[in-house]
Enzyme design. Structure first.
Site, short mmCIF file in Angstrom:
data_model
loop_
_atom_site.label_atom_id
_atom_site.label_comp_id
_atom_site.label_asym_id
_atom_site.label_seq_id
_atom_site.Cartn_x
_atom_site.Cartn_y
_atom_site.Cartn_z
CE LYS A 1 0.27 5.70 -0.58
NZ LYS A 1 1.06 4.80 -1.47
CE1 TYR B 1 3.63 2.26 2.86
CE2 TYR B 1 4.63 4.43 2.68
CZ TYR B 1 3.60 3.55 2.39
OH TYR B 1 2.54 3.97 1.61
CG ASN C 1 -0.16 4.33 -4.99
OD1 ASN C 1 -0.07 5.07 -4.01
ND2 ASN C 1 0.20 3.06 -4.96
CG HIS D 1 -1.58 3.01 3.19
ND1 HIS D 1 -0.66 2.02 2.90
CD2 HIS D 1 -2.14 2.67 4.38
CE1 HIS D 1 -0.67 1.13 3.88
NE2 HIS D 1 -1.55 1.50 4.80
CD GLU E 1 -1.21 -0.07 7.81
OE1 GLU E 1 -0.37 -0.69 7.13
OE2 GLU E 1 -2.30 0.33 7.33
#
Ligand code: ADP
Ligand code: MG
Length: 136
Positions: A12, A52, A115, A118, A129
């Protein structure tokens, strides 16, 4: 009998920005993952919203999509036996403060939203995905 499974991983924006990409890729390799495909891209907000989609009813959806589209990311297809679950294990809990010692989010995550990584959470979502980023 063993068989190779694929999962979708994203490094990310917070981690790419802090130059942690190579370190995080090493974590995958060290833990038996092959990086089958990878590319560095930057999503538009509407693309992050599509990715998302499952979270669209959540209060953090808008911020989440703004964040994922805020800078370059590295998307990867990771391969190994039991890749989906093993990657979730290696990533650690969504909230880095709750992630186990030795996990990527414990080591590198800043907060529940930043964080660092993913990972797909099921075989169905892994396929969706992977197609989202790598369908030609
Ligand atoms: P995971 O990434 O561990 O699969 P989720 O699918 O539940 O977690 O959530 C997707 C992403 O949304 C998380 O990685 C995190 O960046 C963000 N997120 C989840 N819960 C929250 C929250 N309570 N507040 C802010 N962001 C959140
Ligand atoms: Mg998830």
């Amino acid at each position: 009998m063993s068989s190779t499974e694929q999962t979708l991983s994203i490094i990310k924006p917070d981690a790419v920005e802090r130059n942690l990409s190579e370190k995080i890729k090493e974590e995958f390799k060290k833990n038996g993952f092959n990086i089958f495909k990878e590319k560095k891209i930057k999503l538009e907000k509407n693309e992050a919203e599509k990715f998302y989609q499952v979270h669209q009813s959540k209060p953090f959806y808008n911020d989440l999509c703004s964040y994922l589209s805020s800078g370059p990311i590295i998307v990867m297809i990771l391969e190994r036996e039991n890749a989906i679950l093993e990657n979730r294990e290696l990533m650690g809990a969504t909230d880095p403060t709750k992630a186990k010692e030795g996990t990527i989010r414990k080591k590198y995550g800043i907060s529940i939203d930043k964080n660092s990584v993913h990972g797909s959470d099921s075989p169905d979502n892994a396929k969706i995905e992977i197609d989202f980023f790598f369908k030609d």
